[in-house]
Design a protein around this motif. Structure first.
Motif, short mmCIF file in Angstrom:
data_model
loop_
_atom_site.label_atom_id
_atom_site.label_comp_id
_atom_site.label_asym_id
_atom_site.label_seq_id
_atom_site.Cartn_x
_atom_site.Cartn_y
_atom_site.Cartn_z
N ASN A 196 5.12 11.46 -4.03
CA ASN A 196 6.33 12.14 -4.50
C ASN A 196 6.78 13.26 -3.57
O ASN A 196 7.50 14.17 -3.99
CB ASN A 196 6.14 12.69 -5.91
N ARG A 197 6.39 13.20 -2.33
CA ARG A 197 6.84 14.18 -1.36
C ARG A 197 8.08 13.67 -0.65
O ARG A 197 8.16 12.49 -0.30
CB ARG A 197 5.73 14.47 -0.34
N ILE A 198 9.06 14.54 -0.46
CA ILE A 198 10.32 14.17 0.17
C ILE A 198 10.31 14.67 1.60
O ILE A 198 10.10 15.85 1.87
CB ILE A 198 11.51 14.75 -0.61
N LEU A 199 10.54 13.75 2.53
CA LEU A 199 10.56 14.07 3.96
C LEU A 199 11.98 13.87 4.48
O LEU A 199 12.49 12.74 4.47
CB LEU A 199 9.58 13.19 4.73
N PRO A 200 12.65 14.92 4.93
CA PRO A 200 13.98 14.74 5.52
C PRO A 200 13.88 14.29 6.98
O PRO A 200 13.19 14.94 7.79
CB PRO A 200 14.62 16.13 5.40
N ILE A 241 21.24 12.98 7.44
CA ILE A 241 19.88 13.22 6.98
C ILE A 241 19.45 12.08 6.07
O ILE A 241 20.19 11.69 5.16
CB ILE A 241 19.76 14.56 6.24
N VAL A 242 18.27 11.55 6.32
CA VAL A 242 17.70 10.50 5.48
C VAL A 242 16.57 11.13 4.67
O VAL A 242 15.53 11.49 5.21
CB VAL A 242 17.17 9.32 6.32
N LYS A 243 16.82 11.29 3.37
CA LYS A 243 15.81 11.87 2.49
C LYS A 243 14.86 10.76 2.04
O LYS A 243 15.24 9.86 1.29
CB LYS A 243 16.48 12.53 1.29
N THR A 244 13.63 10.81 2.52
CA THR A 244 12.63 9.78 2.27
C THR A 244 11.59 10.30 1.29
O THR A 244 10.94 11.32 1.55
CB THR A 244 11.96 9.35 3.57
N LYS A 245 11.45 9.61 0.18
CA LYS A 245 10.49 9.99 -0.85
C LYS A 245 9.36 8.99 -0.89
O LYS A 245 9.59 7.78 -0.93
CB LYS A 245 11.18 10.06 -2.22
N ILE A 273 0.83 -1.20 0.00
CA ILE A 273 0.00 0.00 0.00
C ILE A 273 0.87 1.25 0.00
O ILE A 273 0.55 2.25 -0.66
CB ILE A 273 -0.95 -0.01 1.21
N THR A 274 1.99 1.20 0.72
CA THR A 274 2.88 2.34 0.83
C THR A 274 4.29 1.90 0.49
O THR A 274 4.74 0.84 0.95
CB THR A 274 2.85 2.94 2.25
N ARG A 275 4.99 2.70 -0.31
CA ARG A 275 6.37 2.42 -0.68
C ARG A 275 7.19 3.69 -0.47
O ARG A 275 6.81 4.77 -0.92
CB ARG A 275 6.51 1.93 -2.12
N LEU A 276 8.31 3.55 0.22
CA LEU A 276 9.20 4.66 0.51
C LEU A 276 10.56 4.39 -0.12
O LEU A 276 11.04 3.25 -0.11
CB LEU A 276 9.37 4.87 2.02
N PHE A 277 11.18 5.43 -0.64
CA PHE A 277 12.52 5.34 -1.20
C PHE A 277 13.43 6.24 -0.37
O PHE A 277 13.20 7.45 -0.26
CB PHE A 277 12.56 5.77 -2.67
N MET A 278 14.49 5.66 0.22
CA MET A 278 15.39 6.37 1.10
C MET A 278 16.72 6.62 0.42
O MET A 278 17.25 5.75 -0.27
CB MET A 278 15.61 5.59 2.40
N GLN A 279 17.25 7.82 0.63
CA GLN A 279 18.57 8.19 0.16
C GLN A 279 19.32 8.91 1.27
O GLN A 279 18.72 9.61 2.09
CB GLN A 279 18.49 9.10 -1.08
N ARG A 280 20.63 8.71 1.28
CA ARG A 280 21.46 9.36 2.28
C ARG A 280 21.71 10.80 1.90
O ARG A 280 22.07 11.10 0.75
CB ARG A 280 22.79 8.60 2.43
N GLY A 281 21.53 11.69 2.86
CA GLY A 281 21.71 13.11 2.61
C GLY A 281 22.92 13.66 3.33
O GLY A 281 23.97 13.01 3.46
N GLN A 282 22.77 14.86 3.85
CA GLN A 282 23.87 15.58 4.48
C GLN A 282 24.26 14.92 5.80
O GLN A 282 23.43 14.42 6.55
CB GLN A 282 23.46 17.02 4.74
N THR A 283 25.57 14.92 6.08
CA THR A 283 26.08 14.38 7.34
C THR A 283 25.96 15.41 8.44
O THR A 283 26.36 16.57 8.26
CB THR A 283 27.55 13.94 7.18
N LEU A 284 25.43 14.99 9.59
CA LEU A 284 25.30 15.87 10.74
C LEU A 284 26.56 15.75 11.58
O LEU A 284 26.95 14.65 11.99
CB LEU A 284 24.07 15.49 11.57
N THR A 285 27.21 16.87 11.83
CA THR A 285 28.48 16.88 12.56
C THR A 285 28.35 17.72 13.82
O THR A 285 27.45 18.57 13.94
CB THR A 285 29.61 17.43 11.69
N VAL A 286 29.26 17.49 14.74
CA VAL A 286 29.34 18.25 15.98
C VAL A 286 30.81 18.53 16.26
O VAL A 286 31.68 17.72 15.93
CB VAL A 286 28.70 17.46 17.15
#
Length: 256
Positions: free
Chosen positions: A212-216, A197-201, A172-185
Motif C-alpha cells: 500500500n505504498r505509493i511511489l510517484p 506523474i505516474v502514481k504507482t501503488k 507475486i507483485t501487483r501494481l496499480f497505476m494512476q495518472r497524476g499531475q502533468t509536467l509542463t515546461v
C-alpha cells in the motif's frame, strides 16, 4: 510473475518497454507479446533505450497462443542455461480472446468466462515453467470500473480487472497505476506538457514489506522516458531521507 493494473493513458505499456530496455542493458533476453497490435512505433522503443534488433516482438490475439509463447521462452532459457535476467511482457490481458470466442457466430452466445479459465490455466503452467529459470513475466492489465461497486468520496470508484481472479492470486507483485499531475515546461503564457506523474501503488508484494505504498514516477514524452534517477530521488524524498540537510551524496551505478 507480476501484474500492472491501471486506467488508460497512465503509462503501463511505457513502463513495460522501459523494463525491456533495462534488461537489455544487462545483456538479458527481452520478449514482448503484444495482443493490442500497438508495438509498431519504433520511436517509442528507441525512447526507452530498447534495441528492436535484439528484442523479440510477437503479436498474438489468442490467450492460448500467448501463454504458449511464454512457455517457449522459458524452455529456451532453460536449455541454453541463460543466467542473465530475462523478461517476458504480455500487453495486455484485457485484449486476449479465446479460440471459442473467435469461432462463435453469434456474439451473444460467446463464452466470455472461457477467457478467465484459459488465463488461469496459463498462469498455473507459467508459474511452474519460470520457477527454475531467471525469467520475470510481467502482465499488463486494464482497470475497469466495477459495476455495482461502491463509490467512496475519498478513494473514488471501485475498480476491477479483466481475466478473472487468477492474476490476483498467482502474481507475486501487483501494481496499480494512476495518472497524476502533468509536467509542463515553458512560461506562464505558454506551457507545453512534457510528461506526467505516474502514481504507482503497491497493492500486493510477497518479496518486500512495502504494501500500500505509493511511489510517484515521472514519465517524460521525449527521449528521457522513465528516469531511474528521478524515481530514486522521489522515493528518497518521500521516505524522509534528505531531512533538513541541503546536500546528500547518493551513489548510482558507481557514480555520485
Amino acid at each position: 510473475m507480476s501484474e500492472i493494473v491501471g486506467l488508460e493513458g497512465t503509462g503501463k505499456s511505457s513502463f513495460g518497454i522501459h523494463m525491456l530496455g533495462q534488461v537489455q542493458k544487462q545483456d538479458g533476453l527481452g520478449v514482448l507479446i503484444d495482443s493490442e497490435a500497438g508495438a509498431g512505433d519504433r520511436f517509442r522503443f528507441e525512447t526507452f533505450g530498447v534495441d528492436t534488433k535484439k528484442c523479440i516482438i510477437s503479436i498474438e490475439d489468442l490467450a492460448e497462443k500467448a501463454f504458449l509463447q511464454i512457455e517457449k521462452v522459458a524452455n529456451y532459457i532453460s536449455r541454453q542455461n541463460i543466467k542473465q535476467p530475462s523478461i517476458v511482457i504480455l500487453d495486455s490481458l484485457a485484449a486476449l480472446t479465446t479460440q471459442s470466442e473467435q469461432e462463435a457466430e453469434d456474439f451473444s452466445k460467446a463464452a466470455y468466462p472461457a477467457t478467465a479459465r484459459v488465463i488461469k490455466a496459463g498462469l498455473n503452467r507459467t508459474k511452474l515453467m519460470c520457477r527454475d529459470t531467471n525469467l520475470a513475466v510481467l502482465f499488463i492489465n486494464q482497470a475497469r470500473i466495477k459495476m455495482g461497486g461502491m463509490v467512496n468520496a475519498y478513494t473514488g470508484p471501485e475498480y476491477t480487472a479483466p481475466g478473472g481472479d487468477a492474476p490476483k492470486f498467482q502474481c507475486i507483485t501487483r501494481l496499480f497505476m494512476q495518472r497524476g499531475q502533468t509536467l509542463t515546461v515553458g512560461t506562464d503564457k505558454l506551457k507545453v506538457p512534457e510528461g506526467h506523474i505516474v502514481k504507482t501503488k503497491i497493492i500486493k508484494c510477497k518479496t518486500n514489506a512495502s504494501l500500500n505504498r505509493i511511489l510517484p514516477m515521472r514519465l517524460y514524452y521525449d527521449q528521457r522516458g522513465y528516469q531511474n534517477e528521478a524515481i530514486i530521488y522521489d522515493l528518497l524524498k518521500d521516505s524522509g531521507y534528505f531531512g533538513s540537510n541541503a546536500w546528500k551524496s547518493i551513489q548510482l551505478n558507481g557514480t555520485d
